[in-house]
Enzyme design. Structure first.
Site, PDB file in Angstrom:
ATOM      1  N   CYS A 237      -4.522  12.590  12.727  1.00 46.48           N
ATOM      2  CA  CYS A 237      -5.122  11.470  12.951  1.00 46.48           C
ATOM      3  C   CYS A 237      -4.903  10.593  14.755  1.00 46.48           C
ATOM      4  CB  CYS A 237      -4.857  10.268  11.108  1.00 46.48           C
ATOM      5  SG  CYS A 237      -3.136  10.001  11.770  1.00 46.48           S
TER       6      CYS A 237
ATOM      7  N   LYS B 215       0.850  -1.628   0.270  1.00 47.64           N
ATOM      8  CA  LYS B 215      -0.222  -0.044  -0.022  1.00 47.64           C
ATOM      9  C   LYS B 215       1.200   1.149  -0.282  1.00 47.64           C
ATOM     10  CE  LYS B 215      -1.910   1.443   4.445  1.00 47.64           C
ATOM     11  NZ  LYS B 215      -0.770   2.811   4.179  1.00 47.64           N
ATOM     12  N   ASN B 216       1.933   1.181   0.876  1.00 53.99           N
ATOM     13  CA  ASN B 216       2.366   2.431   1.340  1.00 53.99           C
ATOM     14  C   ASN B 216       3.672   3.095  -0.171  1.00 53.99           C
ATOM     15  OD1 ASN B 216       1.183   2.992   3.002  1.00 53.99           O
ATOM     16  ND2 ASN B 216       3.364   2.468   4.863  1.00 53.99           N
TER      17      ASN B 216
ATOM     18  N   ARG C 128      -8.571  -0.183   5.337  1.00 58.22           N
ATOM     19  CA  ARG C 128      -7.961   0.266   4.149  1.00 58.22           C
ATOM     20  C   ARG C 128      -6.821   0.241   3.604  1.00 58.22           C
ATOM     21  NH1 ARG C 128      -8.108   6.605   6.853  1.00 58.22           N
ATOM     22  NH2 ARG C 128      -6.686   6.801   5.462  1.00 58.22           N
TER      23      ARG C 128
ATOM     24  N   ARG D  92       0.905  14.607  13.133  1.00 57.79           N
ATOM     25  CA  ARG D  92       1.596  14.675  11.983  1.00 57.79           C
ATOM     26  C   ARG D  92       1.300  15.609  10.700  1.00 57.79           C
ATOM     27  NH1 ARG D  92      -0.512   8.568   9.632  1.00 57.79           N
ATOM     28  NH2 ARG D  92       1.128   8.238   9.026  1.00 57.79           N
TER      29      ARG D  92
ATOM     30  N   ASP E   9       5.101   0.458  11.992  1.00 59.82           N
ATOM     31  CA  ASP E   9       3.987  -0.331  11.087  1.00 59.82           C
ATOM     32  C   ASP E   9       3.825  -0.844  11.426  1.00 59.82           C
ATOM     33  OD1 ASP E   9       3.384   2.449  10.193  1.00 59.82           O
ATOM     34  OD2 ASP E   9       3.733   1.877   8.459  1.00 59.82           O
TER      35      ASP E   9
HETATM   36  C1  UD1 Z   1       4.732   7.123   6.065  1.00 61.44           C
HETATM   37  C2  UD1 Z   1       3.829   5.852   5.668  1.00 61.44           C
HETATM   38  C3  UD1 Z   1       2.767   4.864   7.390  1.00 61.44           C
HETATM   39  C4  UD1 Z   1       3.825   5.167   8.127  1.00 61.44           C
HETATM   40  C5  UD1 Z   1       5.145   6.051   8.460  1.00 61.44           C
HETATM   41  C6  UD1 Z   1       6.837   6.055   8.726  1.00 61.44           C
HETATM   42  C7  UD1 Z   1       2.709   6.092   4.050  1.00 61.44           C
HETATM   43  C8  UD1 Z   1       1.094   6.337   3.352  1.00 61.44           C
HETATM   44  N1  UD1 Z   1       3.173   6.089   5.281  1.00 61.44           N
HETATM   45  O1  UD1 Z   1       4.272   8.103   7.029  1.00 61.44           O
HETATM   46  O2  UD1 Z   1       2.634   4.020   7.440  1.00 61.44           O
HETATM   47  O3  UD1 Z   1       3.570   5.338   9.871  1.00 61.44           O
HETATM   48  O4  UD1 Z   1       5.882   7.051   7.252  1.00 61.44           O
HETATM   49  O5  UD1 Z   1       7.173   4.408   8.523  1.00 61.44           O
HETATM   50  O6  UD1 Z   1       3.470   5.821   2.989  1.00 61.44           O
HETATM   51  N2  UD1 Z   1       7.351  14.994  10.059  1.00 61.44           N
HETATM   52  C9  UD1 Z   1       7.240  16.282  10.575  1.00 61.44           C
HETATM   53  N3  UD1 Z   1       6.942  17.110   9.845  1.00 61.44           N
HETATM   54  C10 UD1 Z   1       6.714  16.573   8.385  1.00 61.44           C
HETATM   55  C11 UD1 Z   1       6.724  15.660   8.296  1.00 61.44           C
HETATM   56  C12 UD1 Z   1       6.356  14.157   9.196  1.00 61.44           C
HETATM   57  O7  UD1 Z   1       6.779  16.330  11.522  1.00 61.44           O
HETATM   58  O8  UD1 Z   1       6.392  17.612   7.442  1.00 61.44           O
HETATM   59  C13 UD1 Z   1       6.427  13.757  11.342  1.00 61.44           C
HETATM   60  C14 UD1 Z   1       5.445  12.610  11.749  1.00 61.44           C
HETATM   61  O9  UD1 Z   1       4.356  13.856  12.662  1.00 61.44           O
HETATM   62  C15 UD1 Z   1       5.766  11.707  12.386  1.00 61.44           C
HETATM   63  C16 UD1 Z   1       6.982  11.769  11.820  1.00 61.44           C
HETATM   64  O10 UD1 Z   1       7.580  12.252  10.910  1.00 61.44           O
HETATM   65  O11 UD1 Z   1       5.573  11.818  13.344  1.00 61.44           O
HETATM   66  C17 UD1 Z   1       7.291   9.981  10.287  1.00 61.44           C
HETATM   67  O12 UD1 Z   1       6.240  10.456   9.781  1.00 61.44           O
HETATM   68  P1  UD1 Z   1       6.693  10.328   8.122  1.00 61.44           P
HETATM   69  O13 UD1 Z   1       7.795   9.592   7.904  1.00 61.44           O
HETATM   70  O14 UD1 Z   1       6.473  11.876   7.618  1.00 61.44           O
HETATM   71  O15 UD1 Z   1       5.529   9.257   7.546  1.00 61.44           O
HETATM   72  P2  UD1 Z   1       4.176   9.519   6.632  1.00 61.44           P
HETATM   73  O16 UD1 Z   1       4.976   9.723   5.355  1.00 61.44           O
HETATM   74  O17 UD1 Z   1       3.349  10.015   7.237  1.00 61.44           O
END
Ligand code: UD1
Length: 415
Positions: A117, A22-23, A397, A122, A305
């Site tokens: 969420c 999915k990711n 999902r 996030r 995850d």
């Molecule tokens: C992706 C995955 C999710 C997984 C996560 C971490 C997808 C669709 N989802 O989510 O399943 O759990 O990686 O491996 O690929 N953060 C910030 N600012 C930002 C972006 C992120 O502070 O602009 C923080 C987030 O709040 C979180 C951490 O960084 O605490 C990790 O987030 P991130 O690696 O971005 O995860 P996602 O891409 O949302």
């Protein structure tokens, strides 16, 4: 609210295939906005989130449709619209992946702020910092992020934290920038490498995939191409734990063991039997697992995850395990539900102290997020009696037919 009941205590034995990730599939679909002509993605999992992304592409005037055999055909020949609908972005955070491609392709993107969420707040600040570094004008008004540029310009950018989504969004945008972009401290998850391979096949120039620095030499156009989505390492890991927690013997095929290295090391440390082949992994019970400590970290660290599913396994382990969640601020919602099934867990801020118990007992439990759902089903498979899991929509999902796959291994799903 949809629910699922299962009878625990059945040993899972057999072979099962991992679906596409999915990711990986979600950013791959968003990337087709950048590509002229026709794309074919195969091994795409059949999931609610994928449907949401298909709806998003169609709303942006990029035609996407499911074909047979888990394929999606995408035709990008019309003028791309640049406003992402509110309901699709708020329904799924990953919809924000369209921001980078829209900006690069059309010079303008208007995308609703995704919001928080159940697992934490996030933010998207790192995505926006990257777009700014590439020369975009960024503003937030009335709940929408507006991005504008005449032409993105290559740059050198250091990410404060290796965010998966920000790495993907910035990497996609940079493929159509003028000149060279170097992004440092990027995330190294296999799904990012998969996205990079797709972009390269479409004509992008990208080096450093799978390392902490990615270099992109911008190009004027990208052309539609065919790509097979990598197997889902999280689904594969969940199925392996299903074998382990039921004292069974499960082989997951079409899985890439290197993508699951941190999990496999932990399963070995627990004393579970493991056989690793290039395209499949077998896990088998060899006596009660020993408790191990876990800390979630960016890849190649232990994946957040898989934290919830591993916690379920630890509730039945010998000894006490400390599980530390370092990626998300609020990802222990499953712990309270596991405690309703008899698990012994103490929460302290970002750590959980899990002391193994001889047996869990079936109960009515509630799913709060996707991976928590998987963890509760795993616990239910091992528990005495019947477990009813409420809030199944979260599971749908992100897991492609999980109940059916578990049933094929011998789980007793009551419906
Ligand atoms: C992706 C995955 C999710 C997984 C996560 C971490 C997808 C669709 N989802 O989510 O399943 O759990 O990686 O491996 O690929 N953060 C910030 N600012 C930002 C972006 C992120 O502070 O602009 C923080 C987030 O709040 C979180 C951490 O960084 O605490 C990790 O987030 P991130 O690696 O971005 O995860 P996602 O891409 O949302």
């Amino acid at each position: 609210m949809p629910r699922l009941s299962l009878e625990g205590g059945h040993i899972l034995i057999g072979t099962v295939k991992a679906s596409g990730a999915k990711n990986a599939a979600l950013p791959l679909l968003a990337a087709t906005i950048l590509m002229d002509g026709e794309c074919l993605l195969s091994n795409v999992p059949d999931l609610h989130d994928i449907n949401t992304m298909i709806k998003m592409l169609n709303a942006l005037n990029v035609r996407a449709e499911y074909g047979p055999n888990n394929q999606i055909k995408i035709t990008n020949t019309k003028k791309v619209r640049h406003i992402a609908p509110y309901d699709l972005v708020t329904a799924m955070r990953a919809s924000f992946f369209v921001a980078g491609p829209l900006l690069a392709k059309t010079g303008f993107a208007k995308v609703p702020l995704p919001g928080g969420c159940s697992i934490g707040s996030r933010p998207i600040d790192l995505h926006l910092k990257g777009f700014k570094a590439l020369g975009a004008k960024v503003s937030i008004e009335h709940g929408f992020v507006e991005l504008q540029c005449k032409q993105l310009i290559g740059t050198r950018f250091y990410m404060d934290f290796p965010s998966v989504g920000a790495t993907e969004n910035i990497m996609m945008a940079a493929t159509l920038a003028q000149g060279q972009t170097i992004i440092e401290n990027v995330a190294q998850e296999p799904e990012i490498t998969d996205l990079g391979h797709f972009l390269i096949a479409a004509g992008a120039s990208i080096t450093g995939l799978g390392t902490s620095t990615i270099t992109i030499n911008g190009t004027k156009t990208l052309t539609g191409t065919h790509h097979r989505v990598i197997p889902d390492r999280i689904e594969a890991g969940t199925l392996l734990i299903a074998g382990a927690i039921t004292k069974g013997d499960v082989t997951v095929f079409d899985a890439i063991p290197e993508h699951n290295e941190p999990l496999l090391q932990k399963l070995k440390e627990c004393g579970l039997g493991l056989e690793i082949f290039p395209d499949r992994v077998r896990v088998f019970y060899q006596g009660q697992p020993t408790a191990v400590d876990i800390e979630t970290l960016p890849f190649p660290g232990f994946p957040t995850d898989m934290q919830a599913q591993m916690m379920s396994l630890m509730t039945l382990a010998k000894g006490t395990s400390i599980i530390t969640e370092s990626i998300f601020e609020n990802r222990f919602m499953h712990a309270d539900e596991l405690m309703r099934m008899g698990a012994k867990i103490k929460l302290n801020n970002r750590s959980a102290l899990v002391t193994g118990v001889p047996m869990l007992s079936g109960a009515e439990v509630k799913i709060t997020d996707l991976r928590a759902g998987a963890a509760l089903i795993l616990a239910g498979l091992a528990a005495e009696g019947i477990t009813t899991v409420h809030g199944l929509k979260h599971l749908r999902r992100g897991y492609d037919n999980l109940p059916e796959k578990l049933q094929s291994l011998g789980a007793k799903i009551l419906g």
